[in-house]
Design a protein around this motif. Structure first.
Motif, PDB file in Angstrom:
ATOM      1  N   THR A  24       0.735  -1.140   0.071  1.00 41.38           N
ATOM      2  CA  THR A  24       0.102   0.241  -0.171  1.00 41.38           C
ATOM      3  C   THR A  24       0.888   1.145   0.319  1.00 41.38           C
ATOM      4  N   GLU A  26       2.141   4.866   0.541  1.00 36.02           N
ATOM      5  CA  GLU A  26       2.702   5.618   1.806  1.00 36.02           C
ATOM      6  C   GLU A  26       1.250   6.929   1.022  1.00 36.02           C
ATOM      7  N   ARG A  29      -2.165   4.915   2.625  1.00 34.91           N
ATOM      8  CA  ARG A  29      -1.767   4.483   4.245  1.00 34.91           C
ATOM      9  C   ARG A  29      -2.159   6.204   5.051  1.00 34.91           C
ATOM     10  N   GLU A  30      -1.336   7.461   4.414  1.00 35.39           N
ATOM     11  CA  GLU A  30      -1.563   8.262   5.315  1.00 35.39           C
ATOM     12  C   GLU A  30      -2.793   9.084   5.131  1.00 35.39           C
ATOM     13  N   ASP A  49      -5.049  -6.900   8.962  1.00 32.62           N
ATOM     14  CA  ASP A  49      -4.452  -6.562   7.605  1.00 32.62           C
ATOM     15  C   ASP A  49      -4.877  -7.799   6.998  1.00 32.62           C
ATOM     16  N   LEU A  57       0.783  -2.155   6.187  1.00 31.85           N
ATOM     17  CA  LEU A  57      -0.015  -1.460   6.327  1.00 31.85           C
ATOM     18  C   LEU A  57      -0.803  -1.541   7.929  1.00 31.85           C
ATOM     19  N   GLU A  60       2.035   0.373   9.750  1.00 35.36           N
ATOM     20  CA  GLU A  60       1.893   1.734   9.904  1.00 35.36           C
ATOM     21  C   GLU A  60       0.574   1.437  11.109  1.00 35.36           C
TER      22      GLU A  60
END
Length: 66
Positions: A24, A26, A29-30, A49, A57, A60
C-alpha cells in the motif's frame, strides 16, 4: 523502498520482496489513517491487515498505536 510514515517508528524503511507483492503506498496509508483519526475512530482499535504481502499497512497501524 517502503517506509513507515508516522508514529513511533516513523521513517523506518521496510524491505519488501521485488515481486509478488504491491505494498500500500505511503500516500494511501497516510490518507486512510488521517481519515480514521478525523472521523473519530477509537484510539487503540484493532487493525486487521488481511492481505499482508509486505505488512506495511499493519506495521503502520502498530507504529501509530493501533
Amino acid at each position: 523502498m517502503t517506509r513507515i510514515v508516522a508514529g513511533e517508528k516513523g521513517g523506518l524503511h521496510l524491505t519488501v520482496p521485488k515481486s509478488g507483492t504491491r505494498p500500500t503506498s505511503e500516500r494511501v496509508r497516510e490518507a486512510m489513517f488521517s481519515h480514521l483519526l478525523c472521523s473519530g475512530f477509537p484510539q487503540g482499535a484493532t487493525v486487521l491487515d488481511l492481505f499482508a504481502g509486505s505488512g506495511a499497512l499493519g506495521l503502520e497501524a502498530l507504529s501509530r498505536g493501533g
